[in-house]
Motif scaffolding. Structure first.
Motif, PDB file in Angstrom:
ATOM      1  N   PRO A  99       0.824  -1.219   0.000  1.00 52.30           N
ATOM      2  CA  PRO A  99       0.000   0.000   0.000  1.00 52.30           C
ATOM      3  C   PRO A  99       0.856   1.266   0.000  1.00 52.30           C
ATOM      4  N   LEU A 100       0.297   2.318  -0.582  1.00 52.41           N
ATOM      5  CA  LEU A 100       1.009   3.596  -0.617  1.00 52.41           C
ATOM      6  C   LEU A 100       1.100   4.204   0.775  1.00 52.41           C
ATOM      7  N   PHE A 101       0.091   3.987   1.581  1.00 56.77           N
ATOM      8  CA  PHE A 101       0.146   4.451   2.968  1.00 56.77           C
ATOM      9  C   PHE A 101      -0.592   3.472   3.863  1.00 56.77           C
ATOM     10  N   ALA A 102      -0.194   3.472   5.128  1.00 53.60           N
ATOM     11  CA  ALA A 102      -0.862   2.665   6.150  1.00 53.60           C
ATOM     12  C   ALA A 102      -1.116   3.565   7.352  1.00 53.60           C
ATOM     13  N   ILE A 103      -2.386   3.786   7.635  1.00 46.36           N
ATOM     14  CA  ILE A 103      -2.784   4.565   8.811  1.00 46.36           C
ATOM     15  C   ILE A 103      -2.934   3.600   9.978  1.00 46.36           C
ATOM     16  N   MET A 104      -2.254   3.892  11.082  1.00 45.56           N
ATOM     17  CA  MET A 104      -2.204   2.957  12.202  1.00 45.56           C
ATOM     18  C   MET A 104      -2.465   3.696  13.505  1.00 45.56           C
ATOM     19  N   ASN A 105      -3.696   3.623  13.971  1.00 42.96           N
ATOM     20  CA  ASN A 105      -4.102   4.221  15.244  1.00 42.96           C
ATOM     21  C   ASN A 105      -4.337   3.099  16.243  1.00 42.96           C
ATOM     22  N   PRO A 106      -3.462   2.934  17.222  1.00 42.80           N
ATOM     23  CA  PRO A 106      -3.630   1.834  18.178  1.00 42.80           C
ATOM     24  C   PRO A 106      -4.990   1.831  18.876  1.00 42.80           C
ATOM     25  N   GLU A 107      -5.596   2.995  19.053  1.00 42.06           N
ATOM     26  CA  GLU A 107      -6.884   3.055  19.733  1.00 42.06           C
ATOM     27  C   GLU A 107      -7.983   2.326  18.961  1.00 42.06           C
ATOM     28  N   LEU A 108      -7.815   2.171  17.654  1.00 47.34           N
ATOM     29  CA  LEU A 108      -8.815   1.454  16.860  1.00 47.34           C
ATOM     30  C   LEU A 108      -8.845  -0.035  17.183  1.00 47.34           C
ATOM     31  N   THR A 109      -7.828  -0.522  17.886  1.00 43.84           N
ATOM     32  CA  THR A 109      -7.772  -1.947  18.236  1.00 43.84           C
ATOM     33  C   THR A 109      -8.251  -2.226  19.654  1.00 43.84           C
ATOM     34  N   ARG A 167      -1.027  -1.978  22.714  1.00 42.09           N
ATOM     35  CA  ARG A 167      -1.634  -1.948  21.388  1.00 42.09           C
ATOM     36  C   ARG A 167      -0.699  -1.310  20.363  1.00 42.09           C
ATOM     37  N   ALA A 168       0.008  -0.261  20.779  1.00 42.41           N
ATOM     38  CA  ALA A 168       0.919   0.410  19.855  1.00 42.41           C
ATOM     39  C   ALA A 168       2.074  -0.498  19.454  1.00 42.41           C
ATOM     40  N   ASN A 169       2.652  -1.174  20.435  1.00 45.80           N
ATOM     41  CA  ASN A 169       3.762  -2.074  20.125  1.00 45.80           C
ATOM     42  C   ASN A 169       3.322  -3.224  19.234  1.00 45.80           C
TER      43      ASN A 169
END
Length: 396
Positions: free
Chosen positions: A174-184, A245-247
């Motif tokens: 993918p061109l970008f990956a948005i990763m917000n740990p709070e979504l998990t 979650r972030a790790n």
């Protein structure tokens, strides 16, 4: 250390509320009209979809939407997505979810950019370097599809028999990956544990190599595995632990972008075998992997007992028996089993809830070899059909 090329062009946008940046990023990469693709009620019910829609509208990005992705994503849905994109003039695919949604989106992007039958791509009859633009919003820490070059799809368009096949090419990152740990945070325990094991397995499939002098890759892999070993239980005990979650989210991305395999040839026999299990019994990928790994490990340990001993000591903290590397390695395999059980994952086919017949075992073994396009699966030890049958019987 073997020669290698390493390029991960995916732009990672990490942190709280980053899903609001989707519109800006699509615009940055030249998108004008997007397909938003996901599966399940979570995306809409939590307000995530609304936040993404607002971000796209703010940047003037038009969009259409398509729900319906299921675990072990289906080619039939992919084909519907391709037709929708062509009809609507879509030029960008935005996946929201875990590996299933992202892989389904990648397959749609392949279909949009090419004019061959997608069955032929995943069956190895054709190849391509062309794919439509794609970005991802990760809602699950596990598969690493948000940064990987891999696309895995269940082919359900060729009659009753399901085939699980992959196509790997650098264009699929993918061109970008948005990763917000709070979504998990709200993931069910199983959807934290099983993908967590998949992170481990993506690393272990690269770690178990016969290649020498890969010390830096070993250190990277061992550190990643120790991190996942620690934070999966932490996330299960404290689902809203941002550090855990972030790790895990970052580990998932790095476990499958090639970093931990630099300078060596990966094995991936367990993935080949699990793909057959997943196609036949529709089980969760991570759980299918944990159900067979220790049987694989015990089957191949004599190839390089020292490698298993290193895994046992450096990842699991096993006391090194310097006089018997195999004994140390076997205790590391036991430690893996104990960890899997501690997070309620199976370490046998029985615990997975399936009881394949000898005929089904043969079919899966043959499929695992056929999917690799040769006469064997694996690189740490070349596994022929009979070998895979034996280790699947051992995994019962």
């Amino acid at each position: 250390m073997v020669n290698f090329e390493y390029l991960v062009p995916t732009k990672i946008v990490f942190g709280k509320e980053t899903e609001k940046e989707a519109g800006r990023l699509i615009k940055e990469f030249g998108g004008h009209k997007a397909l938003i693709h996901w599966g399940g009620d979570y995306v809409r019910d939590t307000g995530l979809l609304a936040r993404v829609e607002e971000g796209l509208a703010a940047e003037g990005i038009e969009y259409v939407e398509m729900d319906g992705v299921v675990p072990n994503p289906r080619l039939s849905l992919v084909k519907q997505g391709v037709e929708l994109c062509k009809k609507e003039g879509v030029d960008f695919i935005l996946a929201i979810g875990g590996g299933s949604a992202i892989d389904s989106s990648k397959a749609i992007a392949y279909g949009l950019a090419n004019d061959f039958d997608l069955e032929d791509l995943f069956l190895g009859k054709v190849s391509t370097t062309k794919i439509a633009k794609i970005g991802a919003i990760s809602t699950l820490a596990g598969t690493g599809s948000e940064t990987s070059n891999s696309t895995v799809i269940n082919i359900d368009t060729m009659g009753e028999k399901m085939l699980k096949r992959s196509y790997n090419h650098e264009c699929a990152r993918p061109l970008f990956a948005i990763m917000n740990p709070e979504l998990t945070y709200s993931l069910p325990p199983f959807q934290t544990a099983a993908p967590g094991a998949d992170i481990m397995m993506h690393t272990m499939e690269r770690y178990f190599t016969t290649e020498q002098h890969v010390e830096l890759s070993d250190e990277l892999a061992e550190g990643l595995m120790r991190t996942v070993k620690t934070f999966v239980p932490e996330a299960l005990a404290n689902p809203k632990s941002y550090p855990a979650r972030a790790n895990l989210l970052l580990a998932g991305a790095k476990s499958h972008d090639g970093l931990t395999g630099l300078g060596r040839v990966g094995d991936f026999a367990c993935h080949a075998i699990e793909h057959e299990i997943g196609a036949m019994f529709d089980v969760a990928h991570g759980a299918g992997l944990t159900a067979i790994w220790s049987s694989w490990a015990k089957y191949v340990i004599d190839v390089d007992p020292e490698r298993f001993a290193q895994f046992a000591v450096n990842v699991w903290g096993v006391q090194n028996n310097f006089h018997d590397a195999k004994e140390t390695g076997l205790r590391g395999i036991d430690a893996w089993d104990e960890w899997c059980h501690s997070i309620n994952l199976p370490t046998s086919l029985h615990e997975l809830g399936i009881d394949p017949t000898d005929e089904q075992i043969h079919e899966m073994a043959q499929g695992a070899v056929d999917a690799r396009g040769g006469d064997h699966a694996g690189a740490f030890m070349e596994l022929h059909v009979e070998d895979i049958e034996n280790l699947l019987k051992n995994a019962r």
